[in-house]
Structure formats: structure tokens, C-alpha cells
Design a protein around this motif. Sequence first.
Motif, mmCIF file in Angstrom:
data_model
loop_
_atom_site.group_PDB
_atom_site.id
_atom_site.type_symbol
_atom_site.label_atom_id
_atom_site.label_comp_id
_atom_site.label_asym_id
_atom_site.label_seq_id
_atom_site.Cartn_x
_atom_site.Cartn_y
_atom_site.Cartn_z
ATOM 1 N N LYS A 85 0.550 -1.184 0.334
ATOM 2 C CA LYS A 85 0.155 0.211 -0.192
ATOM 3 C C LYS A 85 1.145 1.027 0.059
ATOM 4 O O LYS A 85 0.360 2.211 -0.418
ATOM 5 C CB LYS A 85 -0.576 -0.291 1.182
ATOM 6 N N ALA A 88 2.118 1.717 -3.423
ATOM 7 C CA ALA A 88 1.602 2.312 -4.261
ATOM 8 C C ALA A 88 0.595 3.203 -3.930
ATOM 9 O O ALA A 88 0.734 4.729 -4.937
ATOM 10 C CB ALA A 88 -0.017 1.731 -4.147
ATOM 11 N N LYS A 89 0.769 4.061 -2.437
ATOM 12 C CA LYS A 89 0.488 5.863 -2.274
ATOM 13 C C LYS A 89 1.793 6.494 -2.766
ATOM 14 O O LYS A 89 1.622 8.198 -3.503
ATOM 15 C CB LYS A 89 0.990 5.652 -0.572
ATOM 16 N N GLY A 91 4.022 5.998 -5.730
ATOM 17 C CA GLY A 91 4.125 5.498 -6.898
ATOM 18 C C GLY A 91 2.431 6.867 -7.689
ATOM 19 O O GLY A 91 2.636 7.546 -8.573
ATOM 20 N N GLU A 92 1.797 7.138 -6.621
ATOM 21 C CA GLU A 92 0.351 7.678 -6.511
ATOM 22 C C GLU A 92 1.049 9.243 -6.836
ATOM 23 O O GLU A 92 0.529 9.850 -7.758
ATOM 24 C CB GLU A 92 -0.633 7.817 -5.487
ATOM 25 N N ALA A 172 6.498 1.334 -8.765
ATOM 26 C CA ALA A 172 5.720 2.422 -7.819
ATOM 27 C C ALA A 172 4.657 2.021 -8.636
ATOM 28 O O ALA A 172 3.180 2.216 -8.380
ATOM 29 C CB ALA A 172 6.404 3.400 -7.419
ATOM 30 N N LEU A 173 4.740 2.884 -9.828
ATOM 31 C CA LEU A 173 3.792 3.681 -10.837
ATOM 32 C C LEU A 173 3.223 1.871 -10.815
ATOM 33 O O LEU A 173 2.066 1.740 -10.864
ATOM 34 C CB LEU A 173 4.101 3.642 -12.018
ATOM 35 N N THR A 176 1.039 1.017 -7.951
ATOM 36 C CA THR A 176 -0.191 1.613 -8.022
ATOM 37 C C THR A 176 -1.326 1.178 -8.593
ATOM 38 O O THR A 176 -1.967 1.264 -8.109
ATOM 39 C CB THR A 176 0.182 3.357 -8.175
ATOM 40 N N TYR A 179 -2.521 -2.174 -7.434
ATOM 41 C CA TYR A 179 -3.478 -1.259 -6.038
ATOM 42 C C TYR A 179 -4.678 -1.196 -7.014
ATOM 43 O O TYR A 179 -5.548 -1.647 -6.430
ATOM 44 C CB TYR A 179 -2.816 -0.911 -5.640
ATOM 45 N N GLN A 180 -4.879 -0.339 -7.692
ATOM 46 C CA GLN A 180 -6.685 0.471 -8.107
ATOM 47 C C GLN A 180 -6.590 -1.001 -9.141
ATOM 48 O O GLN A 180 -8.050 -0.441 -8.569
ATOM 49 C CB GLN A 180 -5.947 1.562 -9.050
#
Length: 231
Positions: A85, A88-89, A91-92, A172-173, A176, A179-180
Motif C-alpha cells: 500500500k 502504491a501511495k 507511486g501515486e 512504484a507506478l 499503483t 493496487y487500483q
Amino acid sequence: MFERKLLNILNRANDGIESKKEVAKLLICLKFAIRDVARSQREVSETLQLVQNKMKSRECNDFIILAYLRKHEKDLKRLFEENDKYLAKIGELAIKALHLYESLGATDHELAQILNCNMKDLERYRQIHKKFGNDVGFFVDAVIVYKAELRSRKCDDVFMDDNPEETPFFSALLATMLYQMENNKEFATKMQELVEDHFPEIRGEMYRLAKDSDGKEWFDKYYPPLKLVKM
């Protein structure tokens, strides 16, 4: 911490050059953070594998030891999910920072320095990007579509190229997006439709959302129906 810093930069975006320098520093900090999380994930994964192997071992017949190992396994899995998580954050935030960096007038040369990639490759990707007239910013596409960070071109599989040490921003992207796709059904549906519309030739390597009779959902590899081709 990174989110607050990015927000402060956004509020002072009109500062021009100084804001661009701050975004560059933030992107470098994010790069190191990604590698730290990836390193932690690798250690957790290795420890989890050892624990699971120990639980399967015939030597593990003591109830107290087995209970301890199960508790340890549960804690490791929770830590792994938390790291996922967090990645992913990051990456965002990296997506937002890359867009901002580009909007502030950063050059491809400056991006190449951040990504530590080959400038000639980046120039070639820029030309491809212009050819397709993509409305999405080039900086993000350079990372996730063209994989500009990747210096070794031995493998074309997007998932096999996921190496946080060599391609931190891509990792990382990708985290993200995954995860989405796993937690946002609307996002997953839109992503699948977008890919099918623009890249129908790669449907054989796509994943789709599957559901069983109990309503449980998972991602399953998608194979398109075979078609007769006239020669």
C-alpha cells in the motif's frame, strides 16, 4: 511527509525555477524511498518463505512452536500488505510529481538525469509519443509505457522488468496501477476498456476480472478466441 511536501510545492508552483528544483529533489527522495520499501519487501518475502517452509517441515511437530510460526506468518503477511500500500501511495505521488515537473518546464535532459536513463532512448520515446499524439504527459509515459529507466533490454515482459533497483519509478507506478485494479472496480474496468480499444493486438497478454458462483472475484489471464485468417 512526501505528500505534504508536494502540496507545498504545488502551492508555490508559480515560483518557476525554484519550484522545479524542489520537484526534482522530491523525485529523487521518492526514488530512494521506493528502493527502501522494495528492500524491505524482499526481506519480508524471504523471511516469510523460511517461516512457511519451517511450518511444512516434519520437524515442526510442537504445538507451541507451530502456533508461534503461524502468528509470525500472519504478521509478515500484514507487513507485506502495508508495504504494498505504501509503495502504491508513493507511486501515486510520483505520478503527480512527474506531471508537475513537466508542467514547470523541465526538459527531457533533466528527466533523464532523474531517471538515470539513456538520453538517446528518451529522445526516441519522445518522437514515438508525438507520433501517437497522446494527451497524457510524456514524463509519466516515459516511465510506465516506454520503461525509460530500463537499461537492459533482455526481456519484453512488462512484469519481468519490474526491478526496483533498476526501475524504481516504474515499480512504484506499476504498484499503483495494480493496487487500483485490485481495489477499484471502476478503475479496473476503464483500464481494460482503454487497453482493448487502443491495443487489441495484445489481448492475449491481458488480465480480466473473473467471478465465481459465490461472488468471489480475482484477476484471470485473458485469452482471446481464435480467428480464421485468410492467406
